[in-house]
Design a protein around this motif. Sequence first.
Motif, short mmCIF file in Angstrom:
data_model
loop_
_atom_site.label_atom_id
_atom_site.label_comp_id
_atom_site.label_asym_id
_atom_site.label_seq_id
_atom_site.Cartn_x
_atom_site.Cartn_y
_atom_site.Cartn_z
N ALA A 153 13.99 -3.44 11.66
CA ALA A 153 14.54 -2.58 12.74
C ALA A 153 13.47 -1.57 13.13
N HIS A 154 13.34 -1.32 14.42
CA HIS A 154 12.35 -0.35 14.92
C HIS A 154 13.04 0.55 15.94
N ALA A 155 13.21 1.83 15.57
CA ALA A 155 13.86 2.79 16.48
C ALA A 155 12.89 3.23 17.57
N MET A 156 13.47 3.57 18.72
CA MET A 156 12.66 4.05 19.85
C MET A 156 13.33 5.26 20.50
N ALA A 157 12.49 6.27 20.79
CA ALA A 157 12.93 7.38 21.63
C ALA A 157 12.35 7.25 23.03
N GLY A 158 11.45 6.30 23.20
CA GLY A 158 10.77 6.13 24.48
C GLY A 158 11.56 5.25 25.44
N PHE A 159 12.49 5.88 26.13
CA PHE A 159 13.29 5.18 27.16
C PHE A 159 13.85 6.24 28.10
N PRO A 191 1.90 -0.56 7.89
CA PRO A 191 2.95 0.34 7.38
C PRO A 191 2.40 1.75 7.15
N SER A 192 3.13 2.75 7.60
CA SER A 192 2.64 4.13 7.55
C SER A 192 2.82 4.73 6.15
N GLN A 193 2.14 5.85 5.95
CA GLN A 193 2.24 6.58 4.68
C GLN A 193 3.14 7.80 4.87
N ARG A 194 3.27 8.63 3.86
CA ARG A 194 4.14 9.81 3.92
C ARG A 194 3.42 11.04 3.38
N LEU A 195 3.87 12.21 3.81
CA LEU A 195 3.37 13.45 3.24
C LEU A 195 3.74 13.49 1.76
N ARG A 239 9.94 -1.14 1.61
CA ARG A 239 9.87 -2.41 2.37
C ARG A 239 10.36 -2.21 3.80
N ARG A 240 11.24 -1.21 3.99
CA ARG A 240 11.66 -0.91 5.37
C ARG A 240 10.53 -0.23 6.11
N TRP A 241 10.09 -0.81 7.19
CA TRP A 241 9.15 -0.13 8.06
C TRP A 241 9.39 -0.60 9.48
N SER A 242 8.61 -0.10 10.39
CA SER A 242 8.88 -0.33 11.82
C SER A 242 7.76 -1.16 12.46
N PRO A 243 7.79 -2.46 12.24
CA PRO A 243 6.77 -3.30 12.88
C PRO A 243 7.04 -3.46 14.37
N ARG A 244 6.01 -3.85 15.09
CA ARG A 244 6.18 -4.16 16.52
C ARG A 244 6.00 -5.66 16.78
N ALA A 245 5.37 -6.37 15.84
CA ALA A 245 5.11 -7.81 16.04
C ALA A 245 6.36 -8.60 15.68
N THR A 302 0.82 -1.21 0.00
CA THR A 302 0.00 0.00 0.00
C THR A 302 0.86 1.26 0.00
N ARG A 303 2.16 1.11 0.07
CA ARG A 303 3.05 2.28 0.07
C ARG A 303 3.40 2.63 -1.38
N LEU A 304 2.65 3.56 -1.93
CA LEU A 304 2.84 3.95 -3.32
C LEU A 304 3.78 5.15 -3.38
N GLU A 317 7.01 1.61 29.24
CA GLU A 317 6.14 0.43 29.24
C GLU A 317 5.57 0.16 27.84
N PHE A 318 5.17 1.22 27.15
CA PHE A 318 4.61 1.07 25.80
C PHE A 318 5.56 0.28 24.90
N ASN A 319 6.85 0.60 25.00
CA ASN A 319 7.84 -0.10 24.16
C ASN A 319 8.18 -1.49 24.70
N ARG A 320 8.19 -1.64 26.03
CA ARG A 320 8.46 -2.97 26.59
C ARG A 320 7.40 -3.97 26.16
N ASP A 321 6.16 -3.47 25.95
CA ASP A 321 5.05 -4.36 25.61
C ASP A 321 5.24 -5.09 24.29
N TRP A 322 6.07 -4.54 23.39
CA TRP A 322 6.31 -5.25 22.13
C TRP A 322 7.79 -5.61 21.94
N ALA A 323 8.70 -4.78 22.48
CA ALA A 323 10.12 -5.01 22.21
C ALA A 323 10.67 -6.24 22.94
C1 FMN Z 1 14.03 8.54 16.45
C2 FMN Z 1 12.81 7.65 16.43
C3 FMN Z 1 12.14 7.40 17.61
C4 FMN Z 1 11.04 6.54 17.62
N1 FMN Z 1 10.46 6.20 18.82
C5 FMN Z 1 9.53 5.22 18.85
C6 FMN Z 1 9.08 4.70 20.10
O1 FMN Z 1 9.54 5.09 21.19
N2 FMN Z 1 8.14 3.72 20.07
C7 FMN Z 1 7.62 3.22 18.90
O2 FMN Z 1 6.80 2.31 18.95
N3 FMN Z 1 8.04 3.69 17.69
C8 FMN Z 1 9.00 4.67 17.64
N4 FMN Z 1 9.49 5.11 16.42
C9 FMN Z 1 8.94 4.57 15.16
C10 FMN Z 1 8.20 5.65 14.37
O3 FMN Z 1 6.94 5.86 14.94
C11 FMN Z 1 8.13 5.21 12.89
O4 FMN Z 1 9.42 5.16 12.36
C12 FMN Z 1 7.28 6.19 12.07
O5 FMN Z 1 5.93 6.13 12.46
C13 FMN Z 1 7.38 5.90 10.58
O6 FMN Z 1 6.95 4.59 10.31
P1 FMN Z 1 7.89 3.50 9.60
O7 FMN Z 1 9.21 3.48 10.32
O8 FMN Z 1 7.13 2.21 9.79
O9 FMN Z 1 8.04 3.88 8.18
C14 FMN Z 1 10.57 5.97 16.40
C15 FMN Z 1 11.25 6.26 15.20
C16 FMN Z 1 12.35 7.08 15.21
C17 FMN Z 1 13.10 7.31 13.92
#
Ligand code: FMN
Length: 199
Positions: A132-138, A180-184, A18-24, A5-7, A75-81
């Motif tokens: 790979a899924h980045a997190m700022a929530g820590f 998977p998210s969309q973009r502006l 294909r790169r996106w940030s799943p939690r599952a 769906t990512r056009l 906690e939000f991130n611990r729930d899936w990570a």
């Molecule tokens: C610096 C950074 C911090 C982020 N922090 C979190 C987080 O704490 N928890 C979470 O579930 N996702 C987090 N994300 C994931 C973003 O929400 C996600 O990258 C964004 O919605 C775009 O979606 P996509 O990566 O699937 O394309 C973070 C992403 C980045 C780059």
Amino acid sequence: MSTATRLTQHPIDPLFTRRWSPRAFTGEAISHSDLMQCLEAARWAPSASNSQPWRFIYALRDTAAWDPIFGTLVEFNRDWAHRAGALIVVLSRTHWVAPGYVEHRPLPSHSFDAGAAWANLALQTTQAGWHAHAMAGFDRDLLRTRLGVPADYAIEAVVAIGRIGDKSLLPEALAQREIPSQRLPLEELVAEGKFAFGA
Ligand SMILES: Cc1cc2nc3c(=O)[nH]c(=O)nc-3n(C[C@H](O)[C@H](O)[C@H](O)COP(=O)(O)O)c2cc1C
């Protein structure tokens, strides 16, 4: 979960969408060599004056290094990570001794450069069949203390790497968001010649 769906508005290599940030994640362990392959890609990112300010501290699941990092996640991130195969703390060096200088000087682009390294890592991780899924929530202060990170290194993010699984692995609220998210549109992001963006 398909990323079909990512056009894109222009043709690009499919790896970018294909790169996106799943939690599952499945909980599958990632090998040390697979993890090093992801970090190798990060190593080849560009940086100001080739300063390479990025640093990475990793923990494989089911090792002693895991809990000190995992325990700083909100906690939000611990729930899936908890089903990730590895956690990587991305650091950047804020000062360095530049070529031709003897004193430590600020590296104004340290976060920009570490961001480039993270992007390389995420793309290589996807290419290798992981996500790979980045997190700022820590808790940054706690993480800094636990890992002994000196004051002249910024803690940029914690990255979870795992094998993608079915969204039924997630609590209901997170499962609903596992898309998977969309973009502006590009037109809202790009201007010719001068600033021309809305609020
Ligand atoms: C610096 C950074 C911090 C982020 N922090 C979190 C987080 O704490 N928890 C979470 O579930 N996702 C987090 N994300 C994931 C973003 O929400 C996600 O990258 C964004 O919605 C775009 O979606 P996509 O990566 O699937 O394309 C973070 C992403 C980045 C780059």
